[in-house]
Design a protein around this motif. Structure first.
Motif, PDB file in Angstrom:
ATOM      1  N   HIS A 178       0.816  -1.220   0.000  1.00 30.26           N
ATOM      2  CA  HIS A 178       0.000   0.000   0.000  1.00 30.26           C
ATOM      3  C   HIS A 178       0.852   1.273   0.000  1.00 30.26           C
ATOM      4  O   HIS A 178       0.311   2.374   0.038  1.00 30.26           O
ATOM      5  CB  HIS A 178      -0.936   0.016   1.210  1.00 30.26           C
ATOM      6  N   GLY A 179       2.169   1.111  -0.015  1.00 32.48           N
ATOM      7  CA  GLY A 179       3.028   2.285   0.085  1.00 32.48           C
ATOM      8  C   GLY A 179       3.173   2.784   1.498  1.00 32.48           C
ATOM      9  O   GLY A 179       3.616   3.912   1.726  1.00 32.48           O
ATOM     10  N   GLY A 180       2.800   1.940   2.473  1.00 26.84           N
ATOM     11  CA  GLY A 180       2.898   2.312   3.879  1.00 26.84           C
ATOM     12  C   GLY A 180       4.053   1.609   4.565  1.00 26.84           C
ATOM     13  O   GLY A 180       5.042   1.251   3.935  1.00 26.84           O
ATOM     14  N   ASP A 181       3.903   1.369   5.865  1.00 23.49           N
ATOM     15  CA  ASP A 181       4.995   0.755   6.613  1.00 23.49           C
ATOM     16  C   ASP A 181       4.450   0.151   7.898  1.00 23.49           C
ATOM     17  O   ASP A 181       3.333   0.478   8.345  1.00 23.49           O
ATOM     18  CB  ASP A 181       6.070   1.795   6.946  1.00 23.49           C
ATOM     19  N   ILE A 219       1.381   2.338   9.246  1.00 27.18           N
ATOM     20  CA  ILE A 219       1.146   3.557   8.479  1.00 27.18           C
ATOM     21  C   ILE A 219       0.416   3.182   7.194  1.00 27.18           C
ATOM     22  O   ILE A 219       0.936   2.409   6.383  1.00 27.18           O
ATOM     23  CB  ILE A 219       2.460   4.275   8.129  1.00 27.18           C
ATOM     24  N   VAL A 220      -0.786   3.720   7.031  1.00 23.87           N
ATOM     25  CA  VAL A 220      -1.611   3.418   5.859  1.00 23.87           C
ATOM     26  C   VAL A 220      -1.860   4.712   5.093  1.00 23.87           C
ATOM     27  O   VAL A 220      -2.552   5.609   5.590  1.00 23.87           O
ATOM     28  CB  VAL A 220      -2.961   2.805   6.263  1.00 23.87           C
ATOM     29  N   PRO A 221      -1.311   4.869   3.890  1.00 28.23           N
ATOM     30  CA  PRO A 221      -1.565   6.089   3.106  1.00 28.23           C
ATOM     31  C   PRO A 221      -3.060   6.249   2.818  1.00 28.23           C
ATOM     32  O   PRO A 221      -3.788   5.258   2.666  1.00 28.23           O
ATOM     33  CB  PRO A 221      -0.780   5.850   1.813  1.00 28.23           C
ATOM     34  N   GLU A 222      -3.501   7.496   2.734  1.00 24.27           N
ATOM     35  CA  GLU A 222      -4.914   7.742   2.435  1.00 24.27           C
ATOM     36  C   GLU A 222      -5.290   7.245   1.043  1.00 24.27           C
ATOM     37  O   GLU A 222      -6.422   6.854   0.799  1.00 24.27           O
ATOM     38  CB  GLU A 222      -5.230   9.234   2.566  1.00 24.27           C
ATOM     39  N   THR A 223      -4.329   7.273   0.132  1.00 24.27           N
ATOM     40  CA  THR A 223      -4.542   6.720  -1.207  1.00 24.27           C
ATOM     41  C   THR A 223      -3.416   5.743  -1.476  1.00 24.27           C
ATOM     42  O   THR A 223      -2.254   6.111  -1.424  1.00 24.27           O
ATOM     43  CB  THR A 223      -4.538   7.820  -2.286  1.00 24.27           C
ATOM     44  N   ASN A 224      -3.771   4.488  -1.753  1.00 21.05           N
ATOM     45  CA  ASN A 224      -2.733   3.474  -1.898  1.00 21.05           C
ATOM     46  C   ASN A 224      -1.840   3.760  -3.099  1.00 21.05           C
ATOM     47  O   ASN A 224      -2.256   4.357  -4.082  1.00 21.05           O
ATOM     48  CB  ASN A 224      -3.359   2.089  -2.043  1.00 21.05           C
ATOM     49  N   VAL A 225      -0.592   3.313  -3.015  1.00 22.83           N
ATOM     50  CA  VAL A 225       0.347   3.439  -4.095  1.00 22.83           C
ATOM     51  C   VAL A 225       0.345   2.118  -4.850  1.00 22.83           C
ATOM     52  O   VAL A 225       0.698   1.080  -4.297  1.00 22.83           O
ATOM     53  CB  VAL A 225       1.773   3.749  -3.573  1.00 22.83           C
TER      54      VAL A 225
END
Length: 258
Positions: free
Chosen positions: A226-229, A245-251
């Motif tokens: 998701h581009g998080g960690d 950590i979850v981005p509001e918009t996935n990568v």
């Protein structure tokens, strides 16, 4: 978890050193298969023994006895289902077979639902949930993110005494959702901390507890997709703090090996 405890450097990603005989982060393939077989056999043995007891003594059991045994069978079946799902997910992740299916969802609802369902499995355990200032909607794969969150919360419950509280907090952090799960459990020895997200790795103080050593590596993998960690801070005997950590918009288009 005491706020003033010494801070440890967060573990950010599995180390991918080449396997060595006797190395702390690796184990021979046959040992891994044996571990998985043992973990699957434990709930199966519980289900088998309880079911046989019900059949043999059905005419002498009270309603309470039947309900108690049925609940134990149900919990063992949940554990078996969890193990099978974990193994299948790890197999897919290790072969690059997990593909994001992003959609809009409400993060607060997902967090509350997981905490409620996990809390129902241990009604006597204090589970404190604090959610503030989350975005109404984010874009990501809610099924995978729920799986990652379940892994983290269930680990906190598994590795801490049943009377010790679990604290879950979530808030907006720039353009991401930060979820923190804290427990007052056995913690992770300092020497083991760099390896906890390697597949099949288990800390020295967790060897006698149920588990495959796949959960955190799978959760980390899902967050990275998701581009998080996902990071871990811990101190043996003083509990563990896991941050997601979850981005509001996935990568999309990211590729990671587990």
């Amino acid at each position: 978890m005491p706020a003033a405890r010494p801070s440890r450097s967060p573990t950010k990603a599995p180390r991918r050193a080449a396997p060595r005989t006797g190395s702390r982060g690796s184990s021979p393939p046959l040992d891994r298969v044996a571990l998985l077989a043992h973990q699957l056999r434990t709930p199966l043995s519980t289900i088998n023994a309880l079911a046989q007891g019900l059949m043999r003594r059905a005419d002498r059991l009270t309603i309470h006895d039947v309900q108690t045994r049925a609940e134990r069978i149900w919990r063992a079946s949940l554990r078996l289902d969890e193990l099978i799902d974990m193994i299948l997910s790890y197999t897919r992740a290790s072969s690059g077979g997990i593909v994001l299916n992003p959609s809009e969802f409400r993060p607060a609802e997902l967090i509350q639902r997981v905490c409620r369902e996990q809390g129902d499995q241990e009604p006597a355990r204090p589970l404190h949930v604090e959610i503030r200032n989350l975005p109404e909607m984010i874009v990501g794969d809610p099924v995978l993110l729920e799986q990652a969150f379940v892994i983290v919360v269930s680990n906190a419950m598994k590795y801490s005494p049943p009377d010790q509280p679990i604290k879950v907090s979530a808030h907006r952090d720039h353009k991401a959702v930060r979820i923190v799960v804290r427990d007052h459990g056995i913690g992770i020895p300092e020497r083991d901390l760099p390896f906890v997200m390697q597949p099949f790795f288990r800390g020295q103080n967790a060897r006698k507890l149920p588990g495959t050593g796949l959960g955190l590596s799978l959760a980390w993998y899902i967050l990275k997709l998701h581009g998080g960690d996902l990071t871990v801070e811990s101190r043996e005997g003083h509990g563990t703090k896991v941050t997601m950590i979850v981005p509001e918009t996935n990568v999309t288009g990211l590729s990671y090996s587990i």
